[in-house]
Design an enzyme around this catalytic site. Structure first.
Site, PDB file in Angstrom:
ATOM      1  N   LYS A   1       0.841  -1.196   0.000  1.00 39.99           N
ATOM      2  CA  LYS A   1       0.000   0.000   0.000  1.00 39.99           C
ATOM      3  C   LYS A   1       0.881   1.252   0.000  1.00 39.99           C
ATOM      4  O   LYS A   1       1.911   1.306   0.682  1.00 39.99           O
ATOM      5  CB  LYS A   1      -0.882  -0.038   1.246  1.00 39.99           C
ATOM      6  CG  LYS A   1      -1.865   1.089   1.416  1.00 39.99           C
ATOM      7  CD  LYS A   1      -2.658   0.832   2.705  1.00 39.99           C
ATOM      8  CE  LYS A   1      -3.708   1.880   2.985  1.00 39.99           C
ATOM      9  NZ  LYS A   1      -4.469   1.534   4.210  1.00 39.99           N
TER      10      LYS A   1
ATOM     11  N   SER B   1      -9.189   1.647   3.343  1.00 36.94           N
ATOM     12  CA  SER B   1      -8.258   2.402   2.532  1.00 36.94           C
ATOM     13  C   SER B   1      -7.256   1.557   1.757  1.00 36.94           C
ATOM     14  O   SER B   1      -6.405   2.088   1.044  1.00 36.94           O
ATOM     15  CB  SER B   1      -7.493   3.383   3.418  1.00 36.94           C
ATOM     16  OG  SER B   1      -6.736   2.710   4.417  1.00 36.94           O
TER      17      SER B   1
ATOM     18  N   SER C   1      -9.728  -0.920   7.100  1.00 36.61           N
ATOM     19  CA  SER C   1      -8.957  -0.759   5.869  1.00 36.61           C
ATOM     20  C   SER C   1      -8.245  -1.988   5.340  1.00 36.61           C
ATOM     21  O   SER C   1      -7.829  -2.007   4.186  1.00 36.61           O
ATOM     22  CB  SER C   1      -7.938   0.367   6.042  1.00 36.61           C
ATOM     23  OG  SER C   1      -8.585   1.581   6.287  1.00 36.61           O
TER      24      SER C   1
END
Length: 468
Positions: free
Chosen positions: A80, A155, A179
């Site tokens: 990420k 996220s 997330s």
């Protein structure tokens, strides 16, 4: 070969490479080709890491020379874009950080490399990793590989979409309230949020409120989650929350010497839940019962007394806004809608903040009492399957709720720091993945990994992939 390699999990890829039935170059090339073929439609990958093929050649040469290798030797992984990666763009989903290249790796990235894994790419996220959909002004919106008109979550939506679409076998992500587990649920993969502090946050941004942020792996199989967790867990001497020894409860647990006890629920303070999701949780409970697990429906009074979403909002606003105001000062025109709206939320009064903290303590006490009687809790991950892009409210079981309600079943485990895992177990009537969540007592990751592995073997949707 490429198609087969793109559907192998990381554990199998490592074995193929170690036994010389596939080369690291072939594996990395297969995933690069998949990114080139599919990512223009999905937009999961924001930066390719330079030198992945060179690293793969070096990995193959080490094997040929008889070198001792790590458990992920030659296997590609993705990260990420809120994690620092040395020499590779880390832009955090914001024009404010455009062009930013860190000098060092986040602890978790360094540990994956130390196990022999090869950094392949960075994946998309919402601005500052703060929203339930992965969209921002710098790198755009990620689409769900099962249905491009739907969200892959946030996220860590870029990470979940990349793994689901075969562009990566394994990834590292972060979880503030949903997330890791929410995006995993939306795209039909697996994600683990360990006990708070088990994996250091060093080199991951943002850190406020760090008491709620967690680092965790995402993958297509439970054994990959267990392998990655065993590599990532343990103190690094920099994160003051990461204090439990590396060897403690790291990996896939064995069957205990007594019946496993699992409680399950679809309400008990969670608010409205989609009927198909509720049915899938019950189907998972029935499957475990059929496998000899002691399963029963439960309620948790602490969840019914204190609304975790309300507690989170009051605590979160107080601790997040000062840091965000500082980082965005003078750059207000470069902020995306979601960050702007969060900064516009009224400040929490000190009195409400204290009351929220006390409510969180009651939640911890309530779960402590629950886990005296049960080994795990089975419940939904999200309140609805993956939703259409850009929605700010949903209708769930006939009730209209705001977008934050989608994390009503995940946020309790961030507030309390309990480990929780998301895995697919069903499919909605319109073809979208449906997942279930397993939570356990603090530092009992091996317990939920064991139960999840059992549930995975019983899953009616095992080894299904989006048709892209």
């Amino acid at each position: 070969m490429s198609t087969d390699l793109n559907h192998c999990d990381a554990t199998e890829l490592a074995e193929l490479i170690r036994t010389r039935r596939a080369s690291s170059v072939e594996v990395v090339q297969a995933h690069l080709e998949r990114i080139e073929a599919a990512d223009s439609r999905i937009n999961a990958v924001v930066t390719l890491a330079d030198g992945a093929l060179d690293a793969a050649r070096a990995a193959d040469e080490e094997l040929a020379a008889g070198a001792e290798v790590g458990p992920l030797h030659g296997v590609p992984f993705t990260v990420k874009d809120s994690f620092d990666t040395a020499g590779v763009l880390t832009q955090r989903g914001s024009p404010i950080f455009a062009g930013r290249i860190p000098d060092t790796d986040a602890t978790s990235v360094a540990r994956m490399k130390g196990a022999g894994a090869i950094l392949l790419a960075k994946t998309n996220l919402p601005e500052f990793a703060y929203w339930i959909e992965s969209d921002n002004l710098l790198t755009g919106r990620t689409n769900n590989p099962w249905d491009l008109d739907r969200s892959s979550g946030g996220s860590s939506g870029g990470e979940s979409a990349a793994i689901a679409a075969g562009m990566s076998p394994l990834g590292i992500a972060s979880d503030l309230s949903i997330s890791v587990r929410g995006p995993a649920a939306d795209t039909g993969i697996a994600g683990l949020k360990p006990t708070h502090g088990r994996i250091p946050m060093t080199g991951v941004w943002p850190r406020e409120p760090r008491r709620d942020w967690h680092v965790g792996p995402m993958a297509r199989t439970i054994r990959d989650l267990a392998l990655a967790y065993s590599i990532l867990a343990g103190p690094d001497g920099a994160d003051g929350f990461a204090t439990v020894p590396r060897e403690f409860d790291a990996g896939l647990g064995a069957s205990p010497d007594r019946p496993v006890r699992v409680g399950w629920l679809v309400d008990s303070g969670l608010g409205p839940i989609d009927a198909e999701i509720a049915a899938t949780v019950q189907e998972a409970a029935d499957a475990l019962r059929g496998a000899g697990v002691r399963v029963e429906a439960v309620g948790i009074p602490a969840l019914e007394r204190d609304n975790p979403l309300e507690l989170f909002t009051r605590q979160h606003v107080m601790e997040m806004k000062p840091a965000f105001r500082e980082i965005t000062a003078g750059h207000e025109d470069q902020m995306f809608t979601y960050s702007t709206s969060m900064l516009a939320v009224p400040d929490t009064s000190v009195e409400d903040y204290v009351l929220a903290e006390q409510g969180i303590e009651r939640l911890r006490d309530g779960f402590a009492e629950y886990f005296q009687r049960y080994d795990a809790l089975l419940l939904p991950v999200t309140s609805i399957p993956a939703h259409a892009h850009g929605l700010t409210q949903f209708t769930v079981d006939g009730r209209t709720v705001n977008a934050f309600h989608v994390m009503s079943a995940t946020v309790p485990f961030n507030l309390t720091g309990l480990p929780a895992l998301s895995m697919r177990f069903g499919t909605s009537s319109d073809g979208m993945p449906i997942a279930v969540q397993l939570a356990a007592n603090w530092h009992s990751e091996s317990t939920i990994l064991y139960i999840a592995s059992l549930l995975e073997s019983l899953s009616p949707v095992r080894n299904q992939h989006p048709a892209l």
